[in-house]
Design a protein around this motif. Structure first.
Motif, mmCIF file in Angstrom:
data_model
loop_
_atom_site.group_PDB
_atom_site.id
_atom_site.type_symbol
_atom_site.label_atom_id
_atom_site.label_comp_id
_atom_site.label_asym_id
_atom_site.label_seq_id
_atom_site.Cartn_x
_atom_site.Cartn_y
_atom_site.Cartn_z
ATOM 1 N N VAL A 1 19.224 103.204 16.914
ATOM 2 C CA VAL A 1 18.715 102.908 15.569
ATOM 3 C C VAL A 1 19.550 103.688 14.555
ATOM 4 O O VAL A 1 19.753 104.891 14.709
ATOM 5 C CB VAL A 1 17.228 103.312 15.470
ATOM 6 N N ALA A 2 20.040 102.990 13.538
ATOM 7 C CA ALA A 2 20.922 103.635 12.549
ATOM 8 C C ALA A 2 20.096 104.235 11.412
ATOM 9 O O ALA A 2 19.034 103.711 11.085
ATOM 10 C CB ALA A 2 21.891 102.612 11.983
ATOM 11 N N PRO A 3 20.594 105.335 10.821
ATOM 12 C CA PRO A 3 19.851 105.936 9.712
ATOM 13 C C PRO A 3 19.638 104.954 8.556
ATOM 14 O O PRO A 3 18.590 104.970 7.911
ATOM 15 C CB PRO A 3 20.723 107.111 9.267
ATOM 16 N N LEU B 1 16.517 102.854 8.967
ATOM 17 C CA LEU B 1 15.259 103.553 8.649
ATOM 18 C C LEU B 1 15.149 103.781 7.147
ATOM 19 O O LEU B 1 14.053 103.711 6.582
ATOM 20 C CB LEU B 1 15.181 104.866 9.420
ATOM 21 N N ALA B 2 16.289 104.039 6.500
ATOM 22 C CA ALA B 2 16.259 104.219 5.042
ATOM 23 C C ALA B 2 15.732 102.931 4.402
ATOM 24 O O ALA B 2 14.932 102.961 3.458
ATOM 25 C CB ALA B 2 17.654 104.556 4.532
ATOM 26 N N ARG C 1 11.969 102.507 5.004
ATOM 27 C CA ARG C 1 11.149 103.416 4.192
ATOM 28 C C ARG C 1 10.696 102.785 2.891
ATOM 29 O O ARG C 1 9.760 103.251 2.266
ATOM 30 C CB ARG C 1 11.929 104.695 3.878
ATOM 31 N N VAL D 1 8.049 106.323 7.352
ATOM 32 C CA VAL D 1 8.765 106.405 8.631
ATOM 33 C C VAL D 1 8.934 107.871 9.007
ATOM 34 O O VAL D 1 9.300 108.692 8.157
ATOM 35 C CB VAL D 1 10.150 105.742 8.528
ATOM 36 N N GLU E 1 10.731 110.396 11.933
ATOM 37 C CA GLU E 1 11.489 110.607 13.158
ATOM 38 C C GLU E 1 10.747 111.685 13.938
ATOM 39 O O GLU E 1 10.490 112.766 13.392
ATOM 40 C CB GLU E 1 12.906 111.079 12.864
#
Lengths: 164, 521
Positions: free
Chosen positions: A126-128, A131-132, A135, A140, A142
């Motif tokens: 999963v790439a940052p 998730l950004a 959000r 979210v 981690e």
């Protein structure tokens, strides 16, 4: 004390049971033991400046959570903690899929996403940026059930939003 | 259809006993407010003690209506035992019936576990295979780049050797001349012997140094300066006239300047070109003349070196420019590098080189060089521009010595520096006041530097991130860059490289755009 039902939702093997164990009992076991049916735990959560509340956490077996049987488990829940495994990108899609399905029967439940196994971040698929992007839609976190990072925060966030 | 006759009572009794024994039914009958009215069975089977048991059951029905049937299969109780839980409405109250599901749960669990383990293992395997493939490709890439680096290194060493040898050749040439004129006697001859000894020593030292420096390689940048052509012509004359005349060959250097401004060249390389061409000419000419014409006209410098030497046959005209190939000009000393270096230098300077030759009659090299733009000098200077003042940096390292070193270095460069000693502190600090640059150790205790980088990026931190690590593998570097770092530096820090990376970080260059930039780190 006010009591709320919180359901853990996510693919098998993402660490739902481990997150509950970390949250409720501050323990961790590296051995993977699949959950059949449901395990119900509870924990009081202190909220700064407010009455504490009790979370009854339903650790529902991964997958099949929303076949006919799963719907039974979800009924009456006011919070959902979606869980994905950062090292398996497909589990993120599963979690979001489960959210969409559960929205039908639980339109008002508060929701957060825990992307678990932060201790293995070097192996994350999963790439940052993903998730950004997420959000913008939902909180979210981690998390690492192994180290405990982010676990308390995820449950506390749900609890805070359940409190009046 | 005839009604099914009742089972014999003995069978019915047996069945009831068996089912009761297996299902361990526990029935709890409640009034409408969870007031327990009746109890059948043993609550201890499910770990439901008098103190917490009722609460545990109530938790199961939070949010559910108690006036309809509910069915919750496979509920694990606090003693670990699994039961099917049924709520049976019976106005005004209800019953809760628990039937033991332990055996069935274990059977299902065993099956499910096999399936899940297989899927998870399959996922890990395919990732491992992917990683192995990547490693193999990386090894292949590294092998290719090592070969390239090795070839480059060899060429560089050859070039350097040659650069050292050319002036030494000249020194030895003059020595030879002087020694001949002095007839090998007297104080002056002794002095010359001392010079020769020391020149030989210098030559050995130079060779040693080259051997020592084999680890370092890389293309040098051109260094544009104004060249005094008159001085160059005089030096060439002084260097080569004695060598030529010693062989009975006439020698001349002529200079024609039609421009008012002096040309701008990398002087060392320009000299190297002419010296190599003249060395070549002197080496292969035994009679007649060697002529060197330098013309600075129409914004171009032309160098014309003509000799009446042995010449180069047509078939060897290309190969004379290859290293270690003397192109048929046999019977002479030298490694055959001069012309290959000349060609390489002229290419570097974007010039042209032409060769005319007739076997047995002589050779003429014509070189045309455009002067180097002054802009190149300026841009080289701006590359090393000082850092802007007041750039915010956050240094994260659990080793106070390293953290302090980085802090001092950055303050020296004009940064404003904050220091954190672990990942959580770093996240809090960078969230409170995002720095322009974050320097973070990968191997932090607890939450790793990469995890912190990932979290900051996933929270939208857009500043530059430089990770520092003691691990110098490509995998470790890739993991950092994947987590969201822009640059990856390895410890121990190379200060020049550190400054370079900080410069690139501030200019907004990421390693992704410049994949080789930090690979040497």
């Amino acid at each position: 004390m006010r009591t709320h039902k919180l359901c853990m939702l996510g693919d098998f093997g993402v660490g739902k049971t481990s997150l509950v164990a970390r949250f409720v009992r501050s323990t961790f076991s590296a051995k993977y033991l699949t959950t059949v049916g449901v395990k119900v735990d509870s924990k009081e959560v202190a909220l700064p400046g407010r009455e504490p509340l009790k979370l009854v956490v339903w650790d529902i077996a991964g997958r099949g959570a929303l076949d006919g049987v799963g719907e039974n488990y979800l009924r009456g829940a006011s919070a959902l903690l979606l869980v994905a495994d950062g090292t398996r990108e497909a589990s993120l899609a599963s979690a979001l899929n489960l959210l969409m399905q559960s929205r039908r029967s639980l339109p008002n439940a508060v929701v957060a996403l825990a992307v678990n196994k932060l201790d293995l971040v070097d192996r994350w698929e999963v790439a940052p940026a993903t998730l950004a992007e997420l959000r913008n839609t939902l909180p979210v976190f981690e998390t690492s059930a192994l180290s405990g990072d982010g676990v308390e925060a995820a449950f506390a966030d749900l609890a805070a939003r359940l409190a009046p | 259809m005839t009604p099914m006759p009742a089972l014999p009572s003995a069978v019915e009794d047996y069945l009831r006993d068996t089912l009761m024994r297996r299902a361990h039914p526990l029935l709890l009958s409640f009034g409408d407010d969870w007031q327990l009215r009746e109890l059948h069975g043993d609550p201890a089977v499910y770990g439901l003690d008098a103190e917490h048991g009722l609460r545990e059951l109530q938790d199961l029905f939070i949010g559910l209506p108690l006036d309809g049937h509910q069915d919750l299969p496979f509920v694990e109780f606090s003693n670990g035992r699994s039961a099917h839980v049924h709520l049976i409405a019976d106005a005004p109250g209800f019953h809760v019936l628990l039937l033991d599901a332990e055996e069935e749960r274990e059977r299902q669990r065993a099956q499910q576990q096999l399936g899940h383990d297989a899927v998870l293992t399959g996922h890990e395997q395919s990732k491992a295979i992917g990683r192995l493939t990547e490693i193999r490709n990386e090894l292949e890439r590294q092998r290719a780049s090592l070969e390239e680096a090795n070839a480059l290194k060899n060429a560089l060493i050859a070039t350097l050797s040659h650069e050292f040898r050319t002036p030494l050749t000249s020194i030895f040439g003059y020595l030879h001349l002087l020694e001949r004129r002095l007839d090998g006697s007297g104080n002056a001859a002794q002095a010359l012997q001392a010079v020769r000894r020391n020149a030989t020593y210098l030559f050995t030292l130079a060779e040693n140094l080259l051997e020592y420096g084999r680890g370092e390689s890389g293309a040098a940048l051109l260094n544009p300066v104004e060249v005094d052509l008159t001085l160059l012509a005089r030096d060439l004359d002084a260097m080569f006239r004695p060598l030529a005349e010693d062989k009975g060959v006439a020698f001349r250097v002529d200079l024609l300047v039609e421009e008012t401004a002096p040309p701008v060249f990398d002087e060392v390389r320009l000299r190297q070109i002419v010296v190599n061409l003249l060395s070549n000419a002197v080496r292969y000419t035994t009679k007649g003349e060697i002529a060197c014409d330098l013309v600075w006209r129409d914004g171009r410098l032309s160098i014309d070196v003509a000799d009446s030497g042995i010449g180069i046959s047509a078939e060897f005209r290309d190969s004379v420019f290859k290293p270690f190939n003397r192109g048929g000009q046999s019977g002479s000393k030298g490694a055959g590098l001069g012309l290959s270096i000349v060609r390489r230098l002229i290419e570097q300077m974007r010039g042209e080189l032409r060769l005319e030759s007739e076997l047995g009659r002589g050779t003429r090299f014509r070189v045309e060089l455009p002067p180097l733009a002054r802009a190149a000098a300026k841009s080289a200077a701006s590359h090393a521009a000082p850092f802007p003042r007041g750039v915010q940096a956050l240094v994260v390292d659990d080793d106070p010595d390293i953290a302090q070193l980085l802090e001092v270095l950055l303050i020296d460069l004009g940064f404003e520096v904050r220091v954190a000693e672990n990942a959580s502190q770093a996240i809090a600090e960078a969230t409170r006041q995002p720095p322009d640059v974050l320097l973070i150790d990968v191997e932090l205790p607890g939450l790793s530097g990469n995890a912190a980088v990932f979290q900051l990026r996933s929270h939208g931190y857009r500043g530059r991130i430089v990770t520092l690590s003691a691990t110098s593998t490509g995998d470790a570097r890739d993991a950092s860059l994947r987590a969201g770092a822009d640059h990856y530096l390895t410890k121990p820090l190379n200060l020049d490289q550190f400054v370079g990376v900080m410069q690139r970080a501030l200019q907004g260059e990421a390693s992704g755009q410049n994949p080789d930039a930090d690979r040497r780190g």
